[in-house]
Structure formats: C-alpha cells, structure tokens
Design an enzyme around this catalytic site. Structure first.
Site, PDB file in Angstrom:
ATOM      1  N   GLY A 140       0.822  -1.216   0.000  1.00 26.48           N
ATOM      2  CA  GLY A 140       0.000   0.000   0.000  1.00 26.48           C
ATOM      3  C   GLY A 140       0.847   1.253   0.000  1.00 26.48           C
ATOM      4  N   SER A 175       1.335   3.447  -2.684  1.00 21.41           N
ATOM      5  CA  SER A 175       1.079   4.382  -3.791  1.00 21.41           C
ATOM      6  C   SER A 175       0.776   5.780  -3.276  1.00 21.41           C
ATOM      7  CB  SER A 175      -0.098   3.864  -4.632  1.00 21.41           C
ATOM      8  OG  SER A 175      -1.230   3.677  -3.803  1.00 21.41           O
ATOM      9  N   VAL A 194      -3.407  -7.054  -1.156  1.00 23.47           N
ATOM     10  CA  VAL A 194      -2.810  -7.852  -0.068  1.00 23.47           C
ATOM     11  C   VAL A 194      -3.765  -8.901   0.498  1.00 23.47           C
ATOM     12  CG1 VAL A 194      -1.085  -6.142   0.634  1.00 23.47           C
ATOM     13  CG2 VAL A 194      -3.358  -6.136   1.723  1.00 23.47           C
ATOM     14  N   ASN A 202       1.912  -2.122   5.410  1.00 28.52           N
ATOM     15  CA  ASN A 202       1.315  -0.798   5.630  1.00 28.52           C
ATOM     16  C   ASN A 202      -0.108  -0.686   5.079  1.00 28.52           C
ATOM     17  OD1 ASN A 202       1.496   2.359   5.802  1.00 28.52           O
ATOM     18  ND2 ASN A 202       0.983   1.918   3.671  1.00 28.52           N
ATOM     19  N   SER A 248      -2.008   0.739  14.808  1.00 27.59           N
ATOM     20  CA  SER A 248      -2.661   2.038  15.043  1.00 27.59           C
ATOM     21  C   SER A 248      -2.985   2.181  16.525  1.00 27.59           C
ATOM     22  CB  SER A 248      -3.975   2.120  14.260  1.00 27.59           C
ATOM     23  OG  SER A 248      -4.727   3.243  14.681  1.00 27.59           O
ATOM     24  N   TYR A 301     -11.808  -2.014  12.383  1.00 24.51           N
ATOM     25  CA  TYR A 301     -10.423  -1.508  12.267  1.00 24.51           C
ATOM     26  C   TYR A 301      -9.632  -1.734  13.560  1.00 24.51           C
ATOM     27  CZ  TYR A 301      -6.767   2.025  11.283  1.00 24.51           C
ATOM     28  OH  TYR A 301      -5.581   2.685  11.071  1.00 24.51           O
ATOM     29  N   ALA A 345      -8.836  -5.383  13.995  1.00 23.07           N
ATOM     30  CA  ALA A 345      -7.781  -5.819  13.068  1.00 23.07           C
ATOM     31  C   ALA A 345      -6.412  -5.332  13.541  1.00 23.07           C
ATOM     32  CB  ALA A 345      -8.067  -5.286  11.666  1.00 23.07           C
TER      33      ALA A 345
HETATM   34  P1  NAP Z   1      -4.119   5.860   2.886  1.00 21.30           P
HETATM   35  O1  NAP Z   1      -3.602   7.196   2.495  1.00 21.30           O
HETATM   36  O2  NAP Z   1      -5.559   5.548   2.741  1.00 21.30           O
HETATM   37  O3  NAP Z   1      -3.249   4.755   2.125  1.00 21.30           O
HETATM   38  C1  NAP Z   1      -3.539   3.412   2.257  1.00 21.30           C
HETATM   39  C2  NAP Z   1      -2.724   2.647   1.260  1.00 21.30           C
HETATM   40  O4  NAP Z   1      -3.098   1.259   1.349  1.00 21.30           O
HETATM   41  C3  NAP Z   1      -2.984   3.093  -0.173  1.00 21.30           C
HETATM   42  O5  NAP Z   1      -1.771   3.112  -0.892  1.00 21.30           O
HETATM   43  C4  NAP Z   1      -3.906   1.980  -0.696  1.00 21.30           C
HETATM   44  O6  NAP Z   1      -3.736   1.731  -2.061  1.00 21.30           O
HETATM   45  C5  NAP Z   1      -3.379   0.802   0.051  1.00 21.30           C
HETATM   46  N1  NAP Z   1      -4.317  -0.301   0.067  1.00 21.30           N
HETATM   47  C6  NAP Z   1      -5.614  -0.307   0.455  1.00 21.30           C
HETATM   48  N2  NAP Z   1      -6.144  -1.528   0.303  1.00 21.30           N
HETATM   49  C7  NAP Z   1      -5.152  -2.308  -0.197  1.00 21.30           C
HETATM   50  C8  NAP Z   1      -5.070  -3.662  -0.565  1.00 21.30           C
HETATM   51  N3  NAP Z   1      -6.130  -4.483  -0.454  1.00 21.30           N
HETATM   52  N4  NAP Z   1      -3.899  -4.142  -1.046  1.00 21.30           N
HETATM   53  C9  NAP Z   1      -2.824  -3.336  -1.184  1.00 21.30           C
HETATM   54  N5  NAP Z   1      -2.839  -2.041  -0.852  1.00 21.30           N
HETATM   55  C10 NAP Z   1      -3.998  -1.528  -0.367  1.00 21.30           C
HETATM   56  O7  NAP Z   1      -3.777   5.544   4.401  1.00 21.30           O
HETATM   57  P2  NAP Z   1      -2.593   6.046   5.357  1.00 21.30           P
HETATM   58  O8  NAP Z   1      -3.173   7.070   6.247  1.00 21.30           O
HETATM   59  O9  NAP Z   1      -1.366   6.346   4.589  1.00 21.30           O
HETATM   60  O10 NAP Z   1      -2.406   4.717   6.224  1.00 21.30           O
HETATM   61  C11 NAP Z   1      -1.342   3.804   6.043  1.00 21.30           C
HETATM   62  C12 NAP Z   1      -1.337   2.833   7.196  1.00 21.30           C
HETATM   63  O11 NAP Z   1      -1.190   3.548   8.417  1.00 21.30           O
HETATM   64  C13 NAP Z   1      -2.637   2.042   7.322  1.00 21.30           C
HETATM   65  O12 NAP Z   1      -2.349   0.722   7.737  1.00 21.30           O
HETATM   66  C14 NAP Z   1      -3.381   2.782   8.422  1.00 21.30           C
HETATM   67  O13 NAP Z   1      -4.286   1.942   9.093  1.00 21.30           O
HETATM   68  C15 NAP Z   1      -2.229   3.205   9.312  1.00 21.30           C
HETATM   69  N6  NAP Z   1      -2.544   4.350  10.185  1.00 21.30           N
HETATM   70  C16 NAP Z   1      -2.814   5.578   9.661  1.00 21.30           C
HETATM   71  C17 NAP Z   1      -3.092   6.633  10.527  1.00 21.30           C
HETATM   72  C18 NAP Z   1      -3.384   8.038  10.029  1.00 21.30           C
HETATM   73  O14 NAP Z   1      -3.666   8.907  10.852  1.00 21.30           O
HETATM   74  N7  NAP Z   1      -3.310   8.312   8.738  1.00 21.30           N
HETATM   75  C19 NAP Z   1      -3.113   6.415  11.904  1.00 21.30           C
HETATM   76  C20 NAP Z   1      -2.835   5.145  12.389  1.00 21.30           C
HETATM   77  C21 NAP Z   1      -2.533   4.113  11.515  1.00 21.30           C
HETATM   78  P3  NAP Z   1      -4.689   2.391  -3.195  1.00 21.30           P
HETATM   79  O15 NAP Z   1      -4.300   3.791  -3.285  1.00 21.30           O
HETATM   80  O16 NAP Z   1      -4.300   1.577  -4.353  1.00 21.30           O
HETATM   81  O17 NAP Z   1      -6.104   2.193  -2.709  1.00 21.30           O
END
Ligand code: NAP
Length: 246
Positions: free
Chosen positions: A12, A14, A65, A91, A141, A154, A157
């Site tokens: 993930g 991108s 994934v 991720n 998280s 969430y 998980a």
């Molecule tokens: P995001 O901007 O929504 O990015 C999520 C990424 O995961 C995207 O690149 C998406 O790809 C990819 N993805 C989704 N479903 C997928 C799949 N089935 N197979 C492969 N890739 C997949 O989220 P983010 O905020 O950067 O979060 C990244 C990680 O950090 C996540 O695990 C999230 O739970 C964790 N997190 C984030 C925060 C926060 O505040 N942002 C806080 C705690 C934890 P596409 O673009 O192709 O859909």
C-alpha cells in the site's frame, strides 16, 4: 542507518504513509518496491509510478494484499527480479467506520481481511522468501489500543496485528529476522485533512506534544526498525502519537 542494497517491499505504498516509507527507506539506500492495487481508471498505478520515480524505487508491483495467491506471485516476482527481499513493511490499510449496530458483516470482514489478513498473507510467503537477518514492520494504530467509537472492524484488526507481530517475532527469530509494529496516532494524511476543524481541535487538546503527527514521524520509527541499529528489538510496538496514548 545504512540500508544500502537491502530490498524493501512496502505494501500500500502508492500514497500516504506507505509512499513516505518508500521515500525514507530509499533515502537510506534501500532498493524499494512500491505496491498498489489496480483500479479501473489506472490512477493507483500512476500514483505508484510517480512514487517510484521520485524515490528511485527499483520496482512497482500490483497486488491486493487480501489475495493470498496474488501476494505470493508478487513476492516471487520481486525475488526473481531483485534477487531477494530483506525488508517487508505491512502498511496497506482501509477504513469502513460504522457503529456496531450499523456495521455489516461485509464491512467487518473486508477491513479485517486487508489490515490483518493482508499481513498474514505477506508473512506466510515471507517464511520462505525473506532473507536471513531481515526486517518486518507492521503498521498498527493507536485505535488497536484504545478502540475508537465506530471502529469495531479496524480496531480489532489492528489489535490482532499486534498479537500477530509477537507470534511472528518468535517464529522468525531463528532466521534472525525481527518483527515489530509501529502504531501511529493521528497523522497528517488525506483522511485527517478531511476531518472537520472542530474534530481535529478536540483531538489536539488530548495530544501532549500539541500537534498532529507528520508522515516523517512514522517513517523515522520504521527506518529505525529496519536498520542494523535495532538488531536486538523484536516483538515490540513503537507508539508514534505525541503522547496521545501512553
Ligand atoms: P491511505 O492514504 O488511505 O493509504 C492506504 C494505502 O493502502 C494506499 O496506498 C492503498 O492503495 C493501500 N491499500 C488499500 N487496500 C489495499 C489492498 N487491499 N492491497 C494493497 N494495498 C492496499 O492511508 P494512510 O493514512 O497512509 O495509512 C497507512 C497505514 O497507516 C494504514 O495501515 C493505516 O491503518 C495506518 N494508520 C494511519 C493513521 C493516520 O492517521 N493516517 C493512523 C494510524 C494508523 P490504493 O491507493 O491503491 O487504494
């Protein structure tokens, strides 16, 4: 933190935190692999290619994934083209927030399948493909520790991911592979930017360090856990949340 020549797969990647991790690992010398999920418009591929171009990443691979066979094929492809995999960062993550009353079984299972099942899939293939002395970092998280309203899927998980990390840390230890978690709090990504100002302000009041996290804050913790300097750290969670949860 020298990662020269290490091959790193970040699921993930991108956009968001994953793209940041690619940039961070690449800056320390790793040969990075960007992973995305194909969409009809081809936007995710374009995003992934742009991350790869900016960071000098070695490869872009498509894989959902939650698809066990596809993840295996992608990891085999990386091994064939780059000689092996040393670093795996789980991720990829999705949200489908609803109260338990309104959450459909599909909402629950889809989130568990990507956030937890996705990590299991890569870990299982890593048992035969990750090189000895490697590193696995799972992005959990704060939600997995605090259980926010509306996040039964969430939070469950992410809590499961912490337990999976501990099991994997024991099982991968004989290959000198460490397995750890980074648990971000609120990080400045698209999701957070879209939150109403009053909601952000309410959270800010509860963060002792007085600011929302930056992507680099998470990236720095991930890079440490991938570096030789963390050689004796396994089965742990680094919380990156400004003191919001302690
Ligand atoms: P995001 O901007 O929504 O990015 C999520 C990424 O995961 C995207 O690149 C998406 O790809 C990819 N993805 C989704 N479903 C997928 C799949 N089935 N197979 C492969 N890739 C997949 O989220 P983010 O905020 O950067 O979060 C990244 C990680 O950090 C996540 O695990 C999230 O739970 C964790 N997190 C984030 C925060 C926060 O505040 N942002 C806080 C705690 C934890 P596409 O673009 O192709 O859909």
């Amino acid at each position: 933190m020298d990662l020269t020549g290490k091959v790193a797969l970040v699921t993930g990647s991108s956009r968001g935190i994953g793209a940041g991790i690619i940039r961070g690992l690449a800056a320390h010398g790793a040969i990075c692999v960007v992973n995305y999920v194909a969409d009809a418009a081809g936007r995710n591929l374009a995003d992934a290619q742009s991350v790869a171009h900016d960071s000098g990443a070695g490869l872009v691979v498509e894989a959902d994934v939650s698809n066990h066979a596809r993840v295996g094929a992608a990891m085999e492809e990386i091994t064939a083209r780059l000689g092996g995999i040393d670093i795996l960062v789980n991720n990829a993550g999705i949200l489908r927030d609803r109260t338990i009353r309104k959450m459909t079984p599909d909402d629950f299972h889809a989130v568990v399948q990507v956030n937890l099942g996705g990590a299991f899939n890569t870990l299982q293939h890593a048992t035969s493909l990750l090189r000895p002395g490697g590193r696995i970092v799972n992005i959990a998280s704060v939600a997995g520790f605090m259980g926010f309203f509306g996040q039964a899927n969430y939070a469950s998980a992410k809590a499961g991911l912490v337990a999976l990390t501990k099991v994997a840390a024991r099982e991968f230890a004989r290959q000198r592979i460490t397995v750890n978690c980074v648990a971000p709090g609120f990080v400045e990504t698209e999701i957070i930017k879209e939150m109403p100002a009053e909601v952000t302000a309410r959270f800010l009041e509860q963060i002792p360090l007085g600011r929302i996290g930056r992507i680099e804050d998470v990236v720095n913790a991930v890079c440490f856990l991938c570096a030789p300097q963390s050689d004796y750290v396994t089965g742990q969670t680094i919380h990156v949340n400004g003191g919001f949860y302690m």
